[in-house]
Scaffold this active site. Structure first.
Site, PDB file in Angstrom:
ATOM      1  N   HIS A  60      37.833  11.594   8.790  1.00 32.64           N
ATOM      2  CA  HIS A  60      37.242  11.109  10.038  1.00 32.64           C
ATOM      3  C   HIS A  60      35.787  10.855   9.679  1.00 32.64           C
ATOM      4  O   HIS A  60      34.963  11.786   9.653  1.00 32.64           O
ATOM      5  CB  HIS A  60      37.327  12.156  11.152  1.00 32.64           C
ATOM      6  CG  HIS A  60      38.715  12.659  11.422  1.00 32.64           C
ATOM      7  ND1 HIS A  60      39.663  11.896  12.047  1.00 32.64           N
ATOM      8  CD2 HIS A  60      39.312  13.841  11.142  1.00 32.64           C
ATOM      9  CE1 HIS A  60      40.794  12.598  12.145  1.00 32.64           C
ATOM     10  NE2 HIS A  60      40.598  13.772  11.599  1.00 32.64           N
ATOM     11  N   TYR A 120      40.424   7.260  15.561  1.00 32.21           N
ATOM     12  CA  TYR A 120      40.746   7.327  17.000  1.00 32.21           C
ATOM     13  C   TYR A 120      39.561   7.009  17.905  1.00 32.21           C
ATOM     14  O   TYR A 120      39.704   6.964  19.119  1.00 32.21           O
ATOM     15  CB  TYR A 120      41.350   8.686  17.375  1.00 32.21           C
ATOM     16  CG  TYR A 120      40.559   9.909  16.974  1.00 32.21           C
ATOM     17  CD1 TYR A 120      39.462  10.334  17.708  1.00 32.21           C
ATOM     18  CD2 TYR A 120      40.921  10.648  15.853  1.00 32.21           C
ATOM     19  CE1 TYR A 120      38.743  11.457  17.330  1.00 32.21           C
ATOM     20  CE2 TYR A 120      40.208  11.768  15.470  1.00 32.21           C
ATOM     21  CZ  TYR A 120      39.115  12.171  16.206  1.00 32.21           C
ATOM     22  OH  TYR A 120      38.399  13.272  15.831  1.00 32.21           O
ATOM     23  N   HIS A 202      48.204  11.124  17.112  1.00 31.92           N
ATOM     24  CA  HIS A 202      47.076  12.036  16.868  1.00 31.92           C
ATOM     25  C   HIS A 202      47.550  13.465  16.698  1.00 31.92           C
ATOM     26  O   HIS A 202      47.204  14.152  15.740  1.00 31.92           O
ATOM     27  CB  HIS A 202      46.023  11.960  17.982  1.00 31.92           C
ATOM     28  CG  HIS A 202      44.919  12.952  17.771  1.00 31.92           C
ATOM     29  ND1 HIS A 202      45.012  14.268  18.171  1.00 31.92           N
ATOM     30  CD2 HIS A 202      43.728  12.833  17.145  1.00 31.92           C
ATOM     31  CE1 HIS A 202      43.913  14.919  17.801  1.00 31.92           C
ATOM     32  NE2 HIS A 202      43.121  14.061  17.187  1.00 31.92           N
ATOM     33  N   HIS A 266      47.450  18.901   7.692  1.00 24.44           N
ATOM     34  CA  HIS A 266      47.243  20.350   7.838  1.00 24.44           C
ATOM     35  C   HIS A 266      48.545  21.127   7.594  1.00 24.44           C
ATOM     36  O   HIS A 266      48.663  21.827   6.614  1.00 24.44           O
ATOM     37  CB  HIS A 266      46.631  20.753   9.191  1.00 24.44           C
ATOM     38  CG  HIS A 266      45.330  20.081   9.473  1.00 24.44           C
ATOM     39  ND1 HIS A 266      44.237  20.215   8.646  1.00 24.44           N
ATOM     40  CD2 HIS A 266      44.945  19.251  10.480  1.00 24.44           C
ATOM     41  CE1 HIS A 266      43.235  19.504   9.138  1.00 24.44           C
ATOM     42  NE2 HIS A 266      43.638  18.905  10.242  1.00 24.44           N
ATOM     43  N   ASP A 317      38.757  15.375   5.381  1.00 24.04           N
ATOM     44  CA  ASP A 317      38.869  15.543   6.832  1.00 24.04           C
ATOM     45  C   ASP A 317      37.510  15.469   7.543  1.00 24.04           C
ATOM     46  O   ASP A 317      36.999  14.395   7.804  1.00 24.04           O
ATOM     47  CB  ASP A 317      39.609  16.864   7.099  1.00 24.04           C
ATOM     48  CG  ASP A 317      40.008  17.069   8.559  1.00 24.04           C
ATOM     49  OD1 ASP A 317      39.705  16.198   9.382  1.00 24.04           O
ATOM     50  OD2 ASP A 317      40.632  18.093   8.876  1.00 24.04           O
TER      51      ASP A 317
HETATM   52 ZN   LIG Z   1      41.892  15.311  11.221  1.00 27.73          ZN
END
Ligand SMILES: [Zn+2]
Length: 443
Positions: A60, A120, A202, A266, A317
């Site tokens: 992200h 997102y 998501h 994850h 991440d």
């Molecule tokens: Zn993430």
């Protein structure tokens, strides 16, 4: 034709090979020969250990602005998320482009040749779409091209603030309202060259089961990568069990998401049936240990997932650090802490997760290996610095996986183009641009 002579190179086995000549033509590897004793005339000499390109399978980009700004005081994943939303509130296409360009250039310096951007932050403030509803996504695509890395824009469907709740605050910028407008918007993004477009659910907190099935169908019909955040926090499992009587993985299975194209990001808090669903589907699990540590998420036992049949990839991440060697060794070292056992993941397996596994998860099956026909991505790690001095060819893989830092990466070739030479980016003053972009996003 350009020739590179690697003092040592990893060709996929348990040991590095010495004297590897790699010939590159039109962005692809045309020939590989090991055991060549001296540089061929005209070959570029690469001192150290040369690896295939590394893939950062979960990013992200905007969260790079949070580095060092969320460590004060106590809290949890959920309090960190409030700080993250404050940065998300501020960005517009211009400032996001600047931040992502600098962040992807930092990745290039760390040997990353492809990034999976789990995207997102789609719309303007209050959730109002930009004139081009994909303006933010296109800013990320441009940023990656300028930094010289391939991108898979994993466009994420995000509809709810929690199960049964409308999006609130910054979350309104994430939502397309329902799955069909999400699909319509993403269909307007074009692939090609160094760009792939993937899909994401998501999480099963932010996407209801019917919408998840629409996103999974979109990815299947178009043969695109499909990602989802899965069981990062116990509270996510509890919410899904309370609302639906299923774990997030169980819900994703019912939505038709679990296929080889699927990556569970994850996968920290799984039960045995979750593991057999993911393993049985031949799915990938993308573990992001430096973020999972930072957010007090927990330790996913990746050896159990690998035994069940899942492949592994790695992501930085939230970019608490950008260093895939640190992510790779953490998979093994964190599991040692949790299990009391050493040696569940070999250095070669961890490097495979960082290279081939990540590229496959992002829809680049022709990258992440030094072999004829593959994309010409080469990442050369110096063995002469203070961290790795004393390394011998026999232990070069272990040394690099367990002791290298991103700063040991000296040269990076992406699709035959040298984007990092002697530790410097070819076109971007990375530290200066990071400084300016982070301050602009947080001041
Ligand atoms: Zn993430």
């Amino acid at each position: 034709m350009t020739a590179y002579w690697c003092e040592l190179a990893w060709l996929g086995g348990d040991r590095a090979e010495a004297g590897v000549l790699v010939e590159v033509e039109a962005g692809l590897i045309a020939a590989v020969s090991a055991g060549t004793s001296a540089p061929a005339s005209g070959a570029r000499r690469l001192e150290g250990l040369t690896l295939p390109g590394l893939a950062n399978a979960h990013s992200h980009a905007f969260q790079r602005a949070l580095r060092g700004r969320t460590q004060h005081g106590s809290g949890s994943f959920w309090t960190w998320r409030e700080q993250m939303y404050r940065v998300a509130e501020r960005l517009d296409p211009e400032s996001y482009h600047a931040l992502a360009r600098a962040t992807y250039a930092e990745m290039a310096l760390a040997g990353v040749t492809a990034v999976g951007e789990f995207h997102y932050l789609h719309h303007g403030r209050g959730g109002k779409p930009y004139g081009d509803a994909n303006e933010m996504g296109r800013a990320l695509i441009t940023a990656a091209a300028e930094a010289g890395v391939r991108i898979t824009l994993i466009d994420s469907c995000y509809l709810h603030g929690g199960i049964g709740e409308p999006p609130d605050g910054a979350q309104r910028r994430f939502s397309d309202g329902s799955a069909d407008p999400w699909a319509e918007r993403v269909d307007a993004l074009r692939e090609g060259g160094s760009v792939r477009i993937g899909a994401a659910i998501h999480s099963m907190r932010a996407v209801d089961p019917d919408a998840a099935a629409v996103v999974a169908g979109w990815a299947r019909e178009r043969d695109r990568p499909l990602h989802a955040h899965v069981s990062e926090q116990p509270a996510e499992n509890d919410a899904c069990l309370a609302a639906y009587g299923r774990t997030p993985t169980g819900l994703l299975s019912e939505a038709g998401a679990l296929e080889a194209r699927f990556t569970a990001v994850h996968a920290t808090h799984l039960d045995d049936s979750d593991r057999s669903l993911l393993g049985g589907a031949g799915a990938c699990c993308c573990v992001c240990p430096t973020t999972e540590r930072d957010l007090a998420d927990g330790i996913g036992l990746m050896s159990r997932l690998a035994q069940a049949g899942a492949s592994l990839s790695l992501g930085s991440d939230s970019h608490a650090v950008i260093d895939l060697f640190e992510e790779a060794r953490a998979v093994e070292l964190d599991e040692r802490l949790a299990s009391g056992e050493r040696g569940r993941h070999t250095a070669a397996a961890l490097l495979r997760a960082a290279s081939e596994g990540g590229h496959a998860s992002l829809g680049w099956p022709d990258a992440g290996r030094i072999e004829v026909g593959a994309r010409a991505d080469l990442v050369t790690v110096s063995l002469g610095g203070v961290r790795l001095a004393g390394t011998e060819p026999e232990n070069a893989l272990d040394s690099v996986v367990f002791a290298a830092a991103a700063a040991d990466v000296r040269h990076v070739l992406v699709d035959g183009r040298e984007i990092v030479s002697d530790g410097r980016h070819a076109t971007i003053d990375v530290a200066r641009e990071l400084h300016e972009a982070v301050l602009a996003a947080t001041a």
